[in-house]
Design a protein around this motif. Structure first.
Motif, PDB file in Angstrom:
ATOM      1  N   VAL A 170      10.702   3.928  -3.984  1.00  0.00           N
ATOM      2  CA  VAL A 170       9.525   3.062  -4.117  1.00  0.00           C
ATOM      3  C   VAL A 170       8.269   3.936  -4.123  1.00  0.00           C
ATOM      4  O   VAL A 170       7.381   3.776  -4.974  1.00  0.00           O
ATOM      5  N   GLU A 171       8.211   4.890  -3.188  1.00  0.00           N
ATOM      6  CA  GLU A 171       7.009   5.752  -3.097  1.00  0.00           C
ATOM      7  C   GLU A 171       6.803   6.566  -4.360  1.00  0.00           C
ATOM      8  O   GLU A 171       5.678   6.716  -4.844  1.00  0.00           O
ATOM      9  N   ALA A 174       5.457   4.349  -7.006  1.00  0.00           N
ATOM     10  CA  ALA A 174       4.084   3.910  -6.678  1.00  0.00           C
ATOM     11  C   ALA A 174       3.068   4.990  -7.034  1.00  0.00           C
ATOM     12  O   ALA A 174       1.921   4.690  -7.346  1.00  0.00           O
ATOM     13  N   LYS A 175       3.517   6.232  -7.004  1.00  0.00           N
ATOM     14  CA  LYS A 175       2.606   7.342  -7.356  1.00  0.00           C
ATOM     15  C   LYS A 175       2.398   7.415  -8.866  1.00  0.00           C
ATOM     16  O   LYS A 175       1.407   7.926  -9.334  1.00  0.00           O
ATOM     17  N   ASN A 179       2.154  -0.757 -11.540  1.00  0.00           N
ATOM     18  CA  ASN A 179       2.996  -1.810 -10.963  1.00  0.00           C
ATOM     19  C   ASN A 179       4.386  -1.266 -10.647  1.00  0.00           C
ATOM     20  O   ASN A 179       5.015  -0.651 -11.510  1.00  0.00           O
ATOM     21  N   VAL A 180       4.838  -1.503  -9.441  1.00  0.00           N
ATOM     22  CA  VAL A 180       6.225  -1.161  -9.120  1.00  0.00           C
ATOM     23  C   VAL A 180       6.984  -2.481  -9.013  1.00  0.00           C
ATOM     24  O   VAL A 180       6.688  -3.314  -8.156  1.00  0.00           O
ATOM     25  N   ALA A 211       3.527   1.127   0.393  1.00  0.00           N
ATOM     26  CA  ALA A 211       3.441   1.523  -1.024  1.00  0.00           C
ATOM     27  C   ALA A 211       2.327   0.768  -1.744  1.00  0.00           C
ATOM     28  O   ALA A 211       1.786   1.248  -2.746  1.00  0.00           O
ATOM     29  N   SER A 212       1.960  -0.408  -1.231  1.00  0.00           N
ATOM     30  CA  SER A 212       0.928  -1.208  -1.915  1.00  0.00           C
ATOM     31  C   SER A 212      -0.453  -0.559  -1.792  1.00  0.00           C
ATOM     32  O   SER A 212      -1.409  -1.003  -2.422  1.00  0.00           O
ATOM     33  N   GLU A 214      -0.877   2.309  -2.912  1.00  0.00           N
ATOM     34  CA  GLU A 214      -0.949   3.126  -4.138  1.00  0.00           C
ATOM     35  C   GLU A 214      -0.779   2.324  -5.418  1.00  0.00           C
ATOM     36  O   GLU A 214      -1.209   2.750  -6.473  1.00  0.00           O
ATOM     37  N   ALA A 215      -0.059   1.180  -5.343  1.00  0.00           N
ATOM     38  CA  ALA A 215       0.240   0.429  -6.575  1.00  0.00           C
ATOM     39  C   ALA A 215       0.452  -1.038  -6.237  1.00  0.00           C
ATOM     40  O   ALA A 215       0.605  -1.394  -5.063  1.00  0.00           O
ATOM     41  N   ASN A 216       0.467  -1.874  -7.276  1.00  0.00           N
ATOM     42  CA  ASN A 216       0.857  -3.274  -7.056  1.00  0.00           C
ATOM     43  C   ASN A 216       2.374  -3.305  -6.882  1.00  0.00           C
ATOM     44  O   ASN A 216       3.097  -2.641  -7.640  1.00  0.00           O
ATOM     45  N   ILE A 217       2.811  -4.070  -5.927  1.00  0.00           N
ATOM     46  CA  ILE A 217       4.262  -4.146  -5.695  1.00  0.00           C
ATOM     47  C   ILE A 217       4.730  -5.558  -6.023  1.00  0.00           C
ATOM     48  O   ILE A 217       4.212  -6.535  -5.461  1.00  0.00           O
TER      49      ILE A 217
END
Ligand code: PLP
Length: 414
Positions: A170-171, A174-175, A179-180, A211-212, A214-217
């Motif tokens: 996931v991490e 996210a980097k 969107n993950v 993780a959110s 860094e990105a939309n989850i």
């Protein structure tokens, strides 16, 4: 002539092709001699498709216009949406979800719900995160967006959900991505029958929140088989609690299937249920996903939706439905117990099964010899990349007895 950007497209559906072989073998040798463990639908002990009386009675009594007409809205009828919320969260869902925003969209089965979610949230060419043991159409859905897939291992060495591996993947995404999009199929995971513990869900929750930053989850929670899980109402609530009060950048989309909830596979009814603490996230979900409904399938079977709402909005009918499902849940459990106990006795490994339609024997890399020997012994299973799937939902107890030992012997011979 296919559009160039689509690349090569050819559907190889192993389940249907092995199922056909099993059918042919039955026609040649007689039903009794053949074990068809490929079918992912619920079958009774006489070997027939289990059709829930409550559902069929309601459907047959619908006025013809309720079956033939278009649904009143592209996104599903209001009663259907209400029934889906009740079915998933309980009759007091308004109280339970206080402070949250929730929106339901009717889709053609769970398949439509998952593909609509992937279509709207996975960036073009991005990577979709899937479990290593999985229902394979998820991969096709990623390909529709020219996407790749990454696979979390699902189990660690202790046969528990591998949180370390999940977190890493996931991490990493996210980097890289805005969107993950992650698919978790729980409870009654297909193909293993695993159910994550509440402690595991709490850890996943922490991973998603972190993780959110860094990105939309976007968590697509495939709950296709949820009504065949034997958890109590309170335990289900505890599980659902883990999706509440998440940051705005974490969106949960539950994908629901009437194929399983009412064993009405051909009716093609399902739903996306989005849950968030943010009103704008839910509004955007509704706008974008209803756009795709209109552009892809227009609307959903009016009769199928009506059948469901007539049952769920009526407490007496709901009670009857629940009793029928309980009967089949127990039947599946008995079948799985027979297999798992016999597997233990003969030393055949089985992945950690808790509930649901399927269990899986991990076998390592695929060997054609095993498939050949299984077929020679008139046993038809779904051969996975590193295992074989047994559909305890459709094999009678009589045929399950002795099956683990036969499979073990085949592996020793191969
Ligand atoms: N999710 C899983 C894990 C499944 O096994 C299936 C069907 O077998 C589905 C979703 C979708 O089913 P349907 O489109 O019939 O609702």
């Amino acid at each position: 002539m296919i559009a160039k950007d689509l690349g090569e497209r050819k559907l190889v559906d192993k389940v249907f092709s092995v199922a056909k072989k099993a059918k042919d073998a039955m026609a040649e040798l007689g039903e009794e001699k053949v074990v068809n463990a490929t079918i992912g639908s619920l079958y009774d002990e006489t070997g027939k498709l289990a059709v829930l009386d409550t559902a069929m009675k309601v459907y047959k009594e619908l006025p013809p216009e309720e079956i033939a007409g278009y649904a009143s809205a592209f996104t599903g009828t209001p009663e259907y949406k209400e029934s889906v919320k009740i079915s998933l969260f309980g009759r007091d869902y308004k109280e339970f979800l206080k402070g949250h925003y929730v929106e339901v969209l009717a889709t053609p089965g769970g398949t439509g719900a998952i593909s609509n979610s992937i279509k709207n949230y996975l960036g073009y060419g991005d990577t979709l995160l899937l479990p290593k043991w999985l229902w394979s159409p998820y991969i096709l859905m990623a390909k529709e967006k020219n996407g790749d897939c990454d696979f979390y291992t699902l189990f660690n060495e202790e046969n528990r959900f591998d949180l370390v591996d999940f977190k890493e993947r996931v991490e990493k995404l996210a980097k890289k991505q805005d969107n993950v999009v992650i698919v978790i199929n729980d409870p009654c995971q297909n193909p293993t029958g695993y159910r994550l513990t509440i402690e595991e869900w709490k850890e996943i929750r922490k991973i998603l929140i972190s993780a959110s930053e860094e990105a939309n989850i976007i968590l697509i929670l495939d709950v296709a088989y949820i009504d065949f899980d034997d958890r109590s109402f309170e335990e289900r609530r505890e599980y659902l609690e883990t999706f509440k009060n998440l940051p705005e950048k974490v969106l949960t989309i539950f994908t629901f299937s009437l194929s399983k909830a009412l064993t009405s596979y051909g009716m093609r009814v399902g739903a996306q249920i989005a849950l968030s603490t943010s009103e704008s996230v839910i509004k955007e979900f509704y706008d974008a996903n209803s756009f795709s409904c209109r552009s892809t399938w227009s609307n959903i079977s009016r009769g199928g939706m009506k059948m469901f709402s007539e049952i769920i909005l009526d407490e007496e009918k709901s009670f009857r439905l629940e009793k029928e499902r309980e009967f089949y849940r127990n039947l599946i459990k008995e079948r799985a117990d027979i297999f798992i106990n016999e597997a233990k006795e003969c030393g055949l490994d089985v992945l950690p099964y808790v509930s649901g339609f399927f269990l899986t024997i991990p076998t390592g890399k695929y060997t054609p010899k095993v498939e050949e020997l299984l077929e020679k012994n008139h046993i038809y299973t779904v051969i996975l990349n590193e295992g074989i799937r047994i559909a305890v939902c459709s094999v009678t107890k009589k045929k399950i007895k002795g099956l683990a030992k036969k499979i073990k012997a085949i592996y020793e011979e191969a």
